[in-house]
Design a protein around this motif. Sequence first.
Motif, PDB file in Angstrom:
ATOM      1  N   UNK A   1       0.984  -1.077  -0.108  1.00 20.79           N
ATOM      2  CA  UNK A   1      -0.001  -0.059   0.022  1.00 20.79           C
ATOM      3  C   UNK A   1       1.149   0.920   0.202  1.00 20.79           C
ATOM      4  N   UNK A   2      -0.187   2.060  -1.090  1.00 19.52           N
ATOM      5  CA  UNK A   2       0.697   3.613  -0.983  1.00 19.52           C
ATOM      6  C   UNK A   2       1.529   4.369   0.813  1.00 19.52           C
ATOM      7  N   UNK A   3       2.272   4.626   1.185  1.00 16.80           N
ATOM      8  CA  UNK A   3       3.150   4.558   1.902  1.00 16.80           C
ATOM      9  C   UNK A   3       2.394   6.421   3.061  1.00 16.80           C
ATOM     10  N   UNK A   4       1.721   6.467   4.450  1.00 19.39           N
ATOM     11  CA  UNK A   4       1.086   7.425   4.142  1.00 19.39           C
ATOM     12  C   UNK A   4       1.197   7.266   6.016  1.00 19.39           C
ATOM     13  N   UNK A   5       1.021   8.698   6.767  1.00 14.98           N
ATOM     14  CA  UNK A   5       1.056   9.191   8.013  1.00 14.98           C
ATOM     15  C   UNK A   5      -0.524   8.863   8.863  1.00 14.98           C
ATOM     16  N   UNK A   6      -1.305   8.964   7.635  1.00 10.10           N
ATOM     17  CA  UNK A   6      -3.006   9.188   8.141  1.00 10.10           C
ATOM     18  C   UNK A   6      -2.848   9.760   8.907  1.00 10.10           C
ATOM     19  N   UNK A   7      -2.874  11.245   9.036  1.00  6.70           N
ATOM     20  CA  UNK A   7      -2.676  12.180   9.739  1.00  6.70           C
ATOM     21  C   UNK A   7      -3.783  13.919   9.184  1.00  6.70           C
ATOM     22  N   UNK A   8      -4.802  12.725   7.994  1.00  5.77           N
ATOM     23  CA  UNK A   8      -5.318  13.646   7.244  1.00  5.77           C
ATOM     24  C   UNK A   8      -6.387  12.766   6.541  1.00  5.77           C
ATOM     25  N   UNK A   9      -7.746  13.189   6.092  1.00  2.37           N
ATOM     26  CA  UNK A   9      -8.327  12.302   5.403  1.00  2.37           C
ATOM     27  C   UNK A   9      -6.782  11.748   3.430  1.00  2.37           C
ATOM     28  N   UNK A  10      -7.461  11.229   3.220  1.00  2.54           N
ATOM     29  CA  UNK A  10      -6.520  10.614   1.864  1.00  2.54           C
ATOM     30  C   UNK A  10      -5.325  10.932   1.834  1.00  2.54           C
ATOM     31  N   UNK A  11      -4.664  11.496   2.703  1.00  2.42           N
ATOM     32  CA  UNK A  11      -2.570  11.664   3.265  1.00  2.42           C
ATOM     33  C   UNK A  11      -1.868  11.001   2.773  1.00  2.42           C
ATOM     34  N   UNK A  12      -1.111  11.121   1.693  1.00  7.01           N
ATOM     35  CA  UNK A  12       0.094  10.057   1.403  1.00  7.01           C
ATOM     36  C   UNK A  12       1.163  11.116   1.467  1.00  7.01           C
ATOM     37  N   UNK A  13       2.062   9.818   1.887  1.00  6.47           N
ATOM     38  CA  UNK A  13       3.794  10.499   1.851  1.00  6.47           C
ATOM     39  C   UNK A  13       3.725  11.280   0.479  1.00  6.47           C
ATOM     40  N   UNK A  14       3.513  10.883  -0.181  1.00  2.00           N
ATOM     41  CA  UNK A  14       4.088  11.569  -1.807  1.00  2.00           C
ATOM     42  C   UNK A  14       3.426  13.195  -1.882  1.00  2.00           C
ATOM     43  N   UNK A  15       2.268  13.136  -1.148  1.00  2.00           N
ATOM     44  CA  UNK A  15       1.858  14.518  -1.073  1.00  2.00           C
ATOM     45  C   UNK A  15       2.839  15.775  -1.187  1.00  2.00           C
ATOM     46  N   UNK A  16       3.752  14.677  -0.240  1.00  4.02           N
ATOM     47  CA  UNK A  16       4.586  16.306   0.975  1.00  4.02           C
ATOM     48  C   UNK A  16       6.119  15.990   0.110  1.00  4.02           C
ATOM     49  N   UNK A  17       6.481  14.889  -0.201  1.00  3.31           N
ATOM     50  CA  UNK A  17       7.703  14.228  -0.797  1.00  3.31           C
ATOM     51  C   UNK A  17       8.743  13.477  -2.273  1.00  3.31           C
ATOM     52  N   UNK A  18       9.606  13.405  -2.739  1.00  3.36           N
ATOM     53  CA  UNK A  18       9.726  12.792  -3.119  1.00  3.36           C
ATOM     54  C   UNK A  18       9.449  11.281  -3.354  1.00  3.36           C
ATOM     55  N   UNK A  19       8.458  11.000  -4.830  1.00  2.00           N
ATOM     56  CA  UNK A  19       9.030   9.213  -4.624  1.00  2.00           C
ATOM     57  C   UNK A  19       9.895   8.467  -3.710  1.00  2.00           C
ATOM     58  N   UNK A  20       9.934   7.170  -2.695  1.00  2.01           N
ATOM     59  CA  UNK A  20      10.817   7.313  -2.104  1.00  2.01           C
ATOM     60  C   UNK A  20      11.776   6.960  -3.359  1.00  2.01           C
ATOM     61  N   UNK A  21      11.975   5.963  -4.157  1.00  2.97           N
ATOM     62  CA  UNK A  21      12.822   5.313  -5.197  1.00  2.97           C
ATOM     63  C   UNK A  21      13.968   6.091  -5.340  1.00  2.97           C
ATOM     64  N   UNK A  22      13.219   7.626  -5.844  1.00  7.20           N
ATOM     65  CA  UNK A  22      14.180   8.747  -5.495  1.00  7.20           C
ATOM     66  C   UNK A  22      14.004   9.572  -4.996  1.00  7.20           C
ATOM     67  N   UNK A  23      13.888  10.080  -3.745  1.00  8.59           N
ATOM     68  CA  UNK A  23      14.565  10.912  -2.516  1.00  8.59           C
ATOM     69  C   UNK A  23      15.618   9.967  -1.891  1.00  8.59           C
ATOM     70  N   UNK A  24      15.706   8.467  -2.107  1.00 15.15           N
ATOM     71  CA  UNK A  24      16.496   7.921  -1.024  1.00 15.15           C
ATOM     72  C   UNK A  24      18.166   7.665  -2.103  1.00 15.15           C
ATOM     73  N   UNK A  25      17.616   8.139  -3.395  1.00 14.36           N
ATOM     74  CA  UNK A  25      19.055   8.148  -4.460  1.00 14.36           C
ATOM     75  C   UNK A  25      19.070   9.293  -4.957  1.00 14.36           C
ATOM     76  N   UNK A  26      18.611  10.794  -3.957  1.00 19.66           N
ATOM     77  CA  UNK A  26      19.742  11.689  -3.340  1.00 19.66           C
ATOM     78  C   UNK A  26      19.970  12.371  -2.828  1.00 19.66           C
ATOM     79  N   UNK A  27      18.976  11.296  -1.969  1.00 22.80           N
ATOM     80  CA  UNK A  27      19.646  11.336  -0.371  1.00 22.80           C
ATOM     81  C   UNK A  27      21.132  10.331   0.370  1.00 22.80           C
ATOM     82  N   UNK A  28      20.836   9.953  -0.775  1.00 21.95           N
ATOM     83  CA  UNK A  28      22.179   8.251  -0.840  1.00 21.95           C
ATOM     84  C   UNK A  28      23.361   9.421  -1.498  1.00 21.95           C
ATOM     85  N   UNK A  29      23.034  10.286  -1.712  1.00 22.62           N
ATOM     86  CA  UNK A  29      24.331  10.428  -2.734  1.00 22.62           C
ATOM     87  C   UNK A  29      25.029  11.564  -2.162  1.00 22.62           C
ATOM     88  N   UNK A  30      23.672  12.730  -1.552  1.00 21.18           N
ATOM     89  CA  UNK A  30      24.391  13.554  -1.064  1.00 21.18           C
ATOM     90  C   UNK A  30      25.190  13.734   0.069  1.00 21.18           C
TER      91      UNK A  30
END
Length: 267
Positions: A178-207
């Motif tokens: 299932x799509x990751x979510x903090x479930x703190x508001x209706x239909x919330x998903x992590x991707x609402x606030x962050x890049x998809x984790x595949x992309x985010x983690x690639x950026x973070x690992x390199x940085x």
Amino acid sequence: CGIKDYFAKMKFRNAVLGLSGGIDSAVTLVLSVRALGEENVRVLLMPSQYSSDHSVNDAVKLAENLGVHYEIIPIREIFNTYLKELKPVFEDLPPDIAEENIQARVRGTLLMAISNKFGNLLLNTSNKSEVAVGYGTLYGDMNGGISVLGDVYKTDVYRLANFMNRESEVIHFNTITKPPSAELRPDQKDSDSLPDYDLLDEILFNYIELKKSQEEIIAMGLDENQVSKAIRLVNMNEYKRFQTPPILRVSSKAFGFGRRMPLVAKY
């Protein structure tokens, strides 16, 4: 090994954690049970009006599958009491991150109450991707006596879950897919606030691990806006990481002793 060693040297025997039905708390629970034994771990399920039925069901199934003691304390009425008392102060301002953070802090308070009353050390379940970009609530879901996954990127948390399921289904399939979510508001998903984790983690690992500059990472062909956003979030959230629990180090650049940065700096 890290969990078992930490508990033995600190003379702790019992652990508690919040089980949400999400991947991070599920993996943390499996690790803690394997390190400490199911009889020494208890979990608290704290659904709100925004928690999906499948999240609660997934959490219950995992707790029962592992044989750990669990309780369910709904936080809806507690949360509504906060809103009622804050209404004269908040007036008619629209709901925003303040209301979301209240829910996280209610949960953090309940977990610390269990920790204090029964002597169970609270395990923090935040992953390295969240810690890196400040996707967590101080004095809420960032509470804990030790951070189990604080040096494990979100994409690696999924790999861990799949590894745990290699012989039989330990963590429910739905928890992993299932799509990751903090479930703190209706239909919330992590991707609402962050890049998809595949992309985010690639950026973070390199940085973080490879210490590449923003320009070098963009030159790899990654989206310039997403790279800039991710690096800005890493830089501006050092103050949050300064207040996180100790993190079990599994990489060359764990936050804390593995990566020392100024608390406040111009970037």
